[in-house]
Write a protein that holds these residues in place. Structure first.
Motif, PDB file in Angstrom:
ATOM      1  N   TYR A   1      -5.379  21.912   0.103  1.00 13.98           N
ATOM      2  CA  TYR A   1      -6.772  23.341   0.166  1.00 13.98           C
ATOM      3  C   TYR A   1      -6.122  23.705  -0.683  1.00 13.98           C
ATOM      4  N   PRO A   2      -7.331  24.622  -1.290  1.00 15.37           N
ATOM      5  CA  PRO A   2      -8.632  24.468  -1.385  1.00 15.37           C
ATOM      6  C   PRO A   2      -9.344  22.734  -2.220  1.00 15.37           C
ATOM      7  N   THR A   3      -9.865  22.775  -2.533  1.00 16.78           N
ATOM      8  CA  THR A   3     -11.132  21.868  -2.175  1.00 16.78           C
ATOM      9  C   THR A   3     -10.799  21.327  -4.273  1.00 16.78           C
ATOM     10  N   GLU A   4     -10.709  22.712  -4.278  1.00 14.45           N
ATOM     11  CA  GLU A   4     -10.241  22.737  -6.384  1.00 14.45           C
ATOM     12  C   GLU A   4      -8.998  22.123  -6.166  1.00 14.45           C
ATOM     13  N   GLU A   5      -7.860  21.957  -5.645  1.00 13.70           N
ATOM     14  CA  GLU A   5      -6.820  21.431  -5.696  1.00 13.70           C
ATOM     15  C   GLU A   5      -6.624  20.333  -5.173  1.00 13.70           C
ATOM     16  N   TYR A   6      -7.352  19.680  -4.041  1.00  9.50           N
ATOM     17  CA  TYR A   6      -7.368  18.529  -3.973  1.00  9.50           C
ATOM     18  C   TYR A   6      -7.221  17.592  -5.074  1.00  9.50           C
ATOM     19  N   GLN A   7      -8.974  18.220  -5.233  1.00  6.55           N
ATOM     20  CA  GLN A   7      -9.518  17.704  -6.855  1.00  6.55           C
ATOM     21  C   GLN A   7      -7.856  17.457  -7.710  1.00  6.55           C
ATOM     22  N   ARG A   8      -8.087  18.343  -8.602  1.00  9.66           N
ATOM     23  CA  ARG A   8      -6.700  18.518  -9.316  1.00  9.66           C
ATOM     24  C   ARG A   8      -5.858  17.438  -9.304  1.00  9.66           C
ATOM     25  N   ARG A   9      -5.342  17.124  -7.976  1.00 12.17           N
ATOM     26  CA  ARG A   9      -4.254  16.754  -7.805  1.00 12.17           C
ATOM     27  C   ARG A   9      -5.104  15.229  -8.013  1.00 12.17           C
ATOM     28  N   LEU A  10      -5.784  14.707  -6.912  1.00 13.36           N
ATOM     29  CA  LEU A  10      -6.382  13.294  -7.522  1.00 13.36           C
ATOM     30  C   LEU A  10      -6.880  13.131  -8.800  1.00 13.36           C
ATOM     31  N   ASN A  11      -7.151  13.772  -9.844  1.00 11.68           N
ATOM     32  CA  ASN A  11      -7.680  13.500 -11.383  1.00 11.68           C
ATOM     33  C   ASN A  11      -7.012  13.728 -12.153  1.00 11.68           C
ATOM     34  N   GLU A  12      -5.178  14.370 -11.634  1.00  9.65           N
ATOM     35  CA  GLU A  12      -3.989  13.661 -12.626  1.00  9.65           C
ATOM     36  C   GLU A  12      -3.436  12.334 -12.155  1.00  9.65           C
ATOM     37  N   LEU A  13      -3.458  11.940 -10.893  1.00  8.10           N
ATOM     38  CA  LEU A  13      -3.090  10.524 -10.125  1.00  8.10           C
ATOM     39  C   LEU A  13      -3.717  10.053 -11.327  1.00  8.10           C
ATOM     40  N   LEU A  14      -5.169  10.007 -11.209  1.00  6.11           N
ATOM     41  CA  LEU A  14      -6.366   8.924 -11.297  1.00  6.11           C
ATOM     42  C   LEU A  14      -6.176   8.902 -13.634  1.00  6.11           C
TER      43      LEU A  14
ATOM     44  N   LEU B   1       0.638  -1.288   0.607  1.00  8.83           N
ATOM     45  CA  LEU B   1       0.075   0.298   0.223  1.00  8.83           C
ATOM     46  C   LEU B   1       0.928   1.272   0.263  1.00  8.83           C
ATOM     47  N   LEU B   2       0.830   2.032  -0.948  1.00  6.72           N
ATOM     48  CA  LEU B   2       1.632   2.992  -1.584  1.00  6.72           C
ATOM     49  C   LEU B   2       1.470   4.740  -0.928  1.00  6.72           C
ATOM     50  N   HIS B   3       1.324   4.775   0.210  1.00  5.71           N
ATOM     51  CA  HIS B   3       0.433   6.407   0.368  1.00  5.71           C
ATOM     52  C   HIS B   3       0.946   7.217  -0.379  1.00  5.71           C
ATOM     53  N   VAL B   4       0.155   8.093  -1.683  1.00  4.14           N
ATOM     54  CA  VAL B   4       0.263   8.866  -2.687  1.00  4.14           C
ATOM     55  C   VAL B   4      -0.354  10.293  -2.047  1.00  4.14           C
ATOM     56  N   CYS B   5       0.938  10.932  -2.660  1.00 10.35           N
ATOM     57  CA  CYS B   5       0.479  12.799  -2.152  1.00 10.35           C
ATOM     58  C   CYS B   5       0.488  13.621  -3.405  1.00 10.35           C
ATOM     59  N   CYS B   6       0.814  12.921  -4.338  1.00  6.41           N
ATOM     60  CA  CYS B   6       0.144  14.367  -5.632  1.00  6.41           C
ATOM     61  C   CYS B   6       0.955  12.979  -7.259  1.00  6.41           C
ATOM     62  N   GLY B   7       0.536  12.638  -7.910  1.00  4.43           N
ATOM     63  CA  GLY B   7       0.628  12.294  -9.249  1.00  4.43           C
ATOM     64  C   GLY B   7       2.514  12.927  -9.911  1.00  4.43           C
TER      65      GLY B   7
ATOM     66  N   VAL C   1       5.271   7.908  -0.471  1.00  3.81           N
ATOM     67  CA  VAL C   1       5.984   8.869  -1.298  1.00  3.81           C
ATOM     68  C   VAL C   1       6.783   9.695  -0.761  1.00  3.81           C
ATOM     69  N   LEU C   2       6.572  10.165   0.244  1.00  6.63           N
ATOM     70  CA  LEU C   2       6.635  11.883   0.842  1.00  6.63           C
ATOM     71  C   LEU C   2       8.543  12.209   0.944  1.00  6.63           C
ATOM     72  N   SER C   3       9.181  10.821   0.971  1.00  5.89           N
ATOM     73  CA  SER C   3      10.572  11.541   1.300  1.00  5.89           C
ATOM     74  C   SER C   3      11.037  11.687  -0.155  1.00  5.89           C
ATOM     75  N   VAL C   4      10.149  11.590  -1.561  1.00  7.70           N
ATOM     76  CA  VAL C   4      10.927  11.647  -2.578  1.00  7.70           C
ATOM     77  C   VAL C   4      10.894  13.508  -2.694  1.00  7.70           C
ATOM     78  N   SER C   5      10.667  14.125  -2.448  1.00  7.48           N
ATOM     79  CA  SER C   5      10.287  16.339  -2.213  1.00  7.48           C
ATOM     80  C   SER C   5      11.479  15.999  -0.908  1.00  7.48           C
ATOM     81  N   PRO C   6      11.886  17.694  -2.201  1.00  6.93           N
ATOM     82  CA  PRO C   6      14.034  17.763  -1.097  1.00  6.93           C
ATOM     83  C   PRO C   6      13.002  18.634   0.097  1.00  6.93           C
ATOM     84  N   HIS C   7      11.908  18.876  -0.207  1.00  6.87           N
ATOM     85  CA  HIS C   7      11.095  20.037   1.028  1.00  6.87           C
ATOM     86  C   HIS C   7      10.738  18.969   2.007  1.00  6.87           C
ATOM     87  N   LYS C   8      10.744  17.658   2.133  1.00  9.11           N
ATOM     88  CA  LYS C   8      10.595  16.559   3.255  1.00  9.11           C
ATOM     89  C   LYS C   8      11.899  16.241   4.220  1.00  9.11           C
ATOM     90  N   ILE C   9      11.746  16.133   5.611  1.00  8.51           N
ATOM     91  CA  ILE C   9      12.597  15.817   6.116  1.00  8.51           C
ATOM     92  C   ILE C   9      12.282  14.424   6.540  1.00  8.51           C
TER      93      ILE C   9
END
Length: 212
Positions: free
Chosen positions: A56-69, A24-30, A138-146
């Protein structure tokens, strides 16, 4: 505090794998997940868990989900995989209320650690209740994440099954590869992490840049 090489730990774990365990892979965005999915699909039967009530906002959440889908069916076709996406319930109001006391700690501050914790806990609970062999994020892929925080959270939830897969996906040019894969699939790339507070910080940065 000892600095662990979480990428090396993951590589050693992958060497020990036989067959194709479920992950099970938790994914933040595509975009962030693109190369991670490609590499891990060599070892695991992957199910993606999109649990991101922080966005945030809902539209951004849906946009990222749609990109993944949109990305996953195309990836499955190109790579001969059978990956599915499970979206978690979206509840930004409740999530933001948890982060609010730490809102001023900034990106890479305690606000972010709590955010990692909340989302990873949801992924762990789902993996446990649905009998997955492994889980990770996948969170650790970002250089902004610890990455140390992410892996410490995973360690706090470590079981024989589901087993947490340690990672530092930004290593070995992981972040660069993710941007290249995202470009190849023509994916939308966001310009802030996700939560209300990172959104406000992004607007403030853009305001300062426009004045320079």
């Amino acid at each position: 505090m000892e600095n662990k090489n979480y990428d090396l730990i993951m590589q050693e774990e992958l060497k020990s794998i036989t067959g194709r365990p479920t992950l099970l892979l938790h994914v933040c965005c595509g975009p962030c997940s693109s190369n991670v999915i490609k590499e891990l699909s060599e070892y695991f039967d992957i199910t993606i868990y999109y649990s991101n009530s922080n966005i945030y906002p809902t539209e951004e959440y849906q946009r990222r989900l749609n990109e993944l889908l949109a990305f996953i069916p195309e990836f499955n076709k190109n790579e001969n995989r059978h990956i599915t996406v499970i979206p978690d319930n979206y509840d930004n109001l409740s999530f933001t209320s948890h982060l609010y006391p730490l809102k001023d700690t900034g990106e890479r501050g305690l606000r972010c650690r709590l955010c990692y914790n909340l989302r990873m806990r949801k992924a762990f609970d789902y993996a446990k209740s649905h009998d997955f062999d492994y889980w990770t994020t996948v969170l650790s892929v970002s250089p902004h994440k610890i990455s140390r925080w992410i892996n410490e959270i995973g360690d706090s939830l470590m079981m024989d099954k589901p087993r947490f897969l340690h990672s530092d996906f930004k290593k070995r040019n992981g972040y660069l590869k993710s941007t290249q894969t995202a470009e190849a699939y023509h994916m939308y790339r966001q310009n802030y992490c996700g939560c209300l507070f990172s959104y406000e910080e992004m607007l403030e940065r853009e305001s300062h840049q426009s004045k320079d």
